[in-house]
Design a protein around this motif. Structure first.
Motif, PDB file in Angstrom:
ATOM      1  N   LYS A 164       0.844  -1.185   0.000  1.00 31.92           N
ATOM      2  CA  LYS A 164       0.000   0.000   0.000  1.00 31.92           C
ATOM      3  C   LYS A 164       0.883   1.241   0.000  1.00 31.92           C
ATOM      4  O   LYS A 164       1.892   1.300   0.683  1.00 31.92           O
ATOM      5  CB  LYS A 164      -0.905   0.004   1.231  1.00 31.92           C
ATOM      6  CG  LYS A 164      -1.987  -1.058   1.212  1.00 31.92           C
ATOM      7  CD  LYS A 164      -2.882  -0.935   2.439  1.00 31.92           C
ATOM      8  CE  LYS A 164      -3.984  -1.972   2.418  1.00 31.92           C
ATOM      9  NZ  LYS A 164      -4.871  -1.878   3.608  1.00 31.92           N
ATOM     10  N   LYS A 165       0.468   2.232  -0.780  1.00 32.20           N
ATOM     11  CA  LYS A 165       1.271   3.445  -0.902  1.00 32.20           C
ATOM     12  C   LYS A 165       1.427   4.147   0.453  1.00 32.20           C
ATOM     13  O   LYS A 165       2.460   4.766   0.716  1.00 32.20           O
ATOM     14  CB  LYS A 165       0.637   4.398  -1.923  1.00 32.20           C
ATOM     15  CG  LYS A 165       0.550   3.821  -3.327  1.00 32.20           C
ATOM     16  CD  LYS A 165       1.931   3.475  -3.862  1.00 32.20           C
ATOM     17  CE  LYS A 165       1.894   2.911  -5.266  1.00 32.20           C
ATOM     18  NZ  LYS A 165       1.357   1.538  -5.325  1.00 32.20           N
ATOM     19  N   THR A 175       4.606  11.905   3.365  1.00 31.98           N
ATOM     20  CA  THR A 175       3.164  11.728   3.248  1.00 31.98           C
ATOM     21  C   THR A 175       2.828  10.953   1.974  1.00 31.98           C
ATOM     22  O   THR A 175       3.612  10.989   0.995  1.00 31.98           O
ATOM     23  CB  THR A 175       2.437  13.078   3.206  1.00 31.98           C
ATOM     24  OG1 THR A 175       2.794  13.768   1.997  1.00 31.98           O
ATOM     25  CG2 THR A 175       2.785  13.927   4.414  1.00 31.98           C
ATOM     26  N   PRO A 176       1.676  10.265   1.925  1.00 32.42           N
ATOM     27  CA  PRO A 176       1.264   9.573   0.689  1.00 32.42           C
ATOM     28  C   PRO A 176       1.138  10.534  -0.489  1.00 32.42           C
ATOM     29  O   PRO A 176       1.414  10.155  -1.636  1.00 32.42           O
ATOM     30  CB  PRO A 176      -0.100   8.969   1.062  1.00 32.42           C
ATOM     31  CG  PRO A 176      -0.029   8.783   2.546  1.00 32.42           C
ATOM     32  CD  PRO A 176       0.753   9.969   3.048  1.00 32.42           C
ATOM     33  N   GLU A 177       0.729  11.767  -0.214  1.00 33.66           N
ATOM     34  CA  GLU A 177       0.587  12.755  -1.291  1.00 33.66           C
ATOM     35  C   GLU A 177       1.946  13.083  -1.905  1.00 33.66           C
ATOM     36  O   GLU A 177       2.074  13.208  -3.133  1.00 33.66           O
ATOM     37  CB  GLU A 177      -0.066  14.032  -0.746  1.00 33.66           C
ATOM     38  CG  GLU A 177      -1.523  13.889  -0.320  1.00 33.66           C
ATOM     39  CD  GLU A 177      -1.696  13.168   1.004  1.00 33.66           C
ATOM     40  OE1 GLU A 177      -2.814  12.695   1.271  1.00 33.66           O
ATOM     41  OE2 GLU A 177      -0.696  13.085   1.771  1.00 33.66           O
ATOM     42  N   THR A 178       2.969  13.217  -1.045  1.00 38.92           N
ATOM     43  CA  THR A 178       4.325  13.480  -1.552  1.00 38.92           C
ATOM     44  C   THR A 178       4.817  12.311  -2.386  1.00 38.92           C
ATOM     45  O   THR A 178       5.410  12.501  -3.464  1.00 38.92           O
ATOM     46  CB  THR A 178       5.289  13.738  -0.378  1.00 38.92           C
ATOM     47  OG1 THR A 178       4.862  14.895   0.332  1.00 38.92           O
ATOM     48  CG2 THR A 178       6.715  13.962  -0.888  1.00 38.92           C
ATOM     49  N   LEU A 179       4.567  11.097  -1.909  1.00 39.90           N
ATOM     50  CA  LEU A 179       4.967   9.912  -2.660  1.00 39.90           C
ATOM     51  C   LEU A 179       4.300   9.891  -4.028  1.00 39.90           C
ATOM     52  O   LEU A 179       4.966   9.625  -5.048  1.00 39.90           O
ATOM     53  CB  LEU A 179       4.608   8.645  -1.879  1.00 39.90           C
ATOM     54  CG  LEU A 179       4.856   7.308  -2.605  1.00 39.90           C
ATOM     55  CD1 LEU A 179       6.334   7.128  -2.923  1.00 39.90           C
ATOM     56  CD2 LEU A 179       4.347   6.143  -1.747  1.00 39.90           C
ATOM     57  N   SER A 180       3.023  10.178  -4.091  1.00 40.56           N
ATOM     58  CA  SER A 180       2.286  10.174  -5.366  1.00 40.56           C
ATOM     59  C   SER A 180       2.866  11.206  -6.328  1.00 40.56           C
ATOM     60  O   SER A 180       3.010  10.936  -7.531  1.00 40.56           O
ATOM     61  CB  SER A 180       0.804  10.454  -5.129  1.00 40.56           C
ATOM     62  OG  SER A 180       0.198   9.407  -4.405  1.00 40.56           O
ATOM     63  N   ARG A 181       3.198  12.380  -5.823  1.00 38.89           N
ATOM     64  CA  ARG A 181       3.779  13.424  -6.683  1.00 38.89           C
ATOM     65  C   ARG A 181       5.124  12.983  -7.242  1.00 38.89           C
ATOM     66  O   ARG A 181       5.417  13.205  -8.428  1.00 38.89           O
ATOM     67  CB  ARG A 181       3.936  14.735  -5.898  1.00 38.89           C
ATOM     68  CG  ARG A 181       2.626  15.463  -5.636  1.00 38.89           C
ATOM     69  CD  ARG A 181       2.895  16.914  -5.234  1.00 38.89           C
ATOM     70  NE  ARG A 181       3.652  16.999  -3.994  1.00 38.89           N
ATOM     71  CZ  ARG A 181       3.094  17.049  -2.797  1.00 38.89           C
ATOM     72  NH1 ARG A 181       1.776  17.000  -2.668  1.00 38.89           N
ATOM     73  NH2 ARG A 181       3.850  17.146  -1.716  1.00 38.89           N
ATOM     74  N   LEU A 195       1.058   1.961 -13.910  1.00 37.88           N
ATOM     75  CA  LEU A 195      -0.272   1.574 -14.341  1.00 37.88           C
ATOM     76  C   LEU A 195      -1.034   1.070 -13.124  1.00 37.88           C
ATOM     77  O   LEU A 195      -0.741  -0.011 -12.608  1.00 37.88           O
ATOM     78  CB  LEU A 195      -0.198   0.481 -15.417  1.00 37.88           C
ATOM     79  CG  LEU A 195       0.510   0.872 -16.727  1.00 37.88           C
ATOM     80  CD1 LEU A 195       0.643  -0.341 -17.623  1.00 37.88           C
ATOM     81  CD2 LEU A 195      -0.265   1.983 -17.427  1.00 37.88           C
ATOM     82  N   LYS A 196      -2.000   1.875 -12.650  1.00 36.51           N
ATOM     83  CA  LYS A 196      -2.719   1.575 -11.421  1.00 36.51           C
ATOM     84  C   LYS A 196      -1.700   1.387 -10.291  1.00 36.51           C
ATOM     85  O   LYS A 196      -0.957   2.287  -9.973  1.00 36.51           O
ATOM     86  CB  LYS A 196      -3.610   0.347 -11.604  1.00 36.51           C
ATOM     87  CG  LYS A 196      -4.752   0.581 -12.593  1.00 36.51           C
ATOM     88  CD  LYS A 196      -5.684  -0.627 -12.669  1.00 36.51           C
ATOM     89  CE  LYS A 196      -6.841  -0.350 -13.622  1.00 36.51           C
ATOM     90  NZ  LYS A 196      -7.764  -1.494 -13.734  1.00 36.51           N
ATOM     91  N   ASP A 197      -1.637   0.191  -9.698  1.00 32.96           N
ATOM     92  CA  ASP A 197      -0.699  -0.037  -8.593  1.00 32.96           C
ATOM     93  C   ASP A 197       0.601  -0.688  -9.052  1.00 32.96           C
ATOM     94  O   ASP A 197       1.489  -0.935  -8.236  1.00 32.96           O
ATOM     95  CB  ASP A 197      -1.346  -0.915  -7.517  1.00 32.96           C
ATOM     96  CG  ASP A 197      -2.445  -0.182  -6.764  1.00 32.96           C
ATOM     97  OD1 ASP A 197      -2.340   1.050  -6.636  1.00 32.96           O
ATOM     98  OD2 ASP A 197      -3.401  -0.839  -6.321  1.00 32.96           O
ATOM     99  N   GLU A 198       0.712  -0.975 -10.334  1.00 33.31           N
ATOM    100  CA  GLU A 198       1.916  -1.630 -10.843  1.00 33.31           C
ATOM    101  C   GLU A 198       2.938  -0.593 -11.284  1.00 33.31           C
ATOM    102  O   GLU A 198       2.619   0.353 -12.012  1.00 33.31           O
ATOM    103  CB  GLU A 198       1.568  -2.549 -12.016  1.00 33.31           C
ATOM    104  CG  GLU A 198       0.709  -3.749 -11.636  1.00 33.31           C
ATOM    105  CD  GLU A 198       1.434  -4.697 -10.699  1.00 33.31           C
ATOM    106  OE1 GLU A 198       2.661  -4.850 -10.832  1.00 33.31           O
ATOM    107  OE2 GLU A 198       0.762  -5.266  -9.817  1.00 33.31           O
ATOM    108  N   ILE A 199       4.170  -0.776 -10.840  1.00 35.60           N
ATOM    109  CA  ILE A 199       5.267   0.118 -11.229  1.00 35.60           C
ATOM    110  C   ILE A 199       6.351  -0.706 -11.903  1.00 35.60           C
ATOM    111  O   ILE A 199       6.821  -1.702 -11.352  1.00 35.60           O
ATOM    112  CB  ILE A 199       5.836   0.857 -10.004  1.00 35.60           C
ATOM    113  CG1 ILE A 199       4.794   1.838  -9.456  1.00 35.60           C
ATOM    114  CG2 ILE A 199       7.130   1.593 -10.363  1.00 35.60           C
ATOM    115  CD1 ILE A 199       5.219   2.545  -8.199  1.00 35.60           C
ATOM    116  N   THR A 200       6.719  -0.299 -13.099  1.00 36.51           N
ATOM    117  CA  THR A 200       7.772  -0.973 -13.858  1.00 36.51           C
ATOM    118  C   THR A 200       8.937  -0.015 -14.057  1.00 36.51           C
ATOM    119  O   THR A 200       8.736   1.147 -14.449  1.00 36.51           O
ATOM    120  CB  THR A 200       7.251  -1.423 -15.241  1.00 36.51           C
ATOM    121  OG1 THR A 200       6.107  -2.269 -15.057  1.00 36.51           O
ATOM    122  CG2 THR A 200       8.332  -2.186 -15.997  1.00 36.51           C
TER     123      THR A 200
END
Length: 212
Positions: A164-165, A175-181, A195-200
């Protein structure tokens, strides 16, 4: 069990000793959300994580989880707690479905730690934990947030989709917001694909430039 013959803690065991290890151990399958131990429980088992992601956490006064660490295969868990015959200082819960080798520590200590090669491997396992703590301290003191995320992705690419992020953010002290940015920025730079929760990882060398 046979697949564990090459694991560094067991690779020096004779066939007879490995057979004995099988007698004092069991492989346990866990579902997501399963608790392996609670804070305050007596430590009686040495645990080798075979599959899945295990989170270790404490609970604050409001009942909120404070994530301390994530374990990944093939990590050894609770060496020092067993060695010092302490109670678990935190709780452990599977964040995904998983599997672990659970070893009767009393029997392991009496019958296996007398073997110099096993003892040396056990000490190396403890040393890895110390190096991890040093790495955490250095990472948080010396790296900016983008560097911390880039390093985490490179080290845990295959587990990113299973975490989970909010837990990743807690691990990285942001923060999760910083991670998303930051993930969005790395994707825009063409270093990762999200792509969604997958990171390549598309450009590992590019990611490494942030922290090496």
């Amino acid at each position: 069990m046979e697949s564990l013959r090459s694991f560094y803690l067991f690779r020096h065991l004779s066939d007879e000793k490995f057979a004995r290890l099988e007698e004092i151990s069991k492989i346990v399958d866990y579902k997501k959300g399963a608790i392996v131990f609670f804070e305050g429980d007596e430590a009686k088992s040495l645990i080798v994580l075979i599959d899945g992601v295990l989170q270790v956490y404490k609970t604050d006064q409001k009942g909120n989880k404070v994530i301390l660490h994530h374990f990944f295969p093939m990590d050894v868990i609770a060496e020092i707690v067993n060695l010092e015959h302490m109670k678990y200082p935190a709780s452990a819960e599977f964040e995904t479905d998983g599997k672990a080798l659970v070893i009767d520590y009393d029997a392991f200590e009496k019958e296996f730690l007398k073997d110099p090669e096993v003892s040396f491997a056990f000490i190396k396992s403890l040393s890895k934990k110390i190096k991890y703590l040093e790495n955490v301290i250095a990472t948080n003191l010396m790296m900016n947030s983008t560097a911390r995320v880039a390093k985490f992705i490179c080290e845990h690419e295959h587990e990113m989709g299973r975490l989970k992020k909010s837990y990743i953010a807690a691990d990285l002290n942001m923060t999760p917001e910083t991670l998303s940015r930051i993930l969005k920025k790395l994707a825009t730079l063409g270093l990762i694909e999200k792509l969604k929760d997958e990171i390549t990882v598309l450009d590992r060398e590019g990611l490494e430039t942030f922290y090496l």
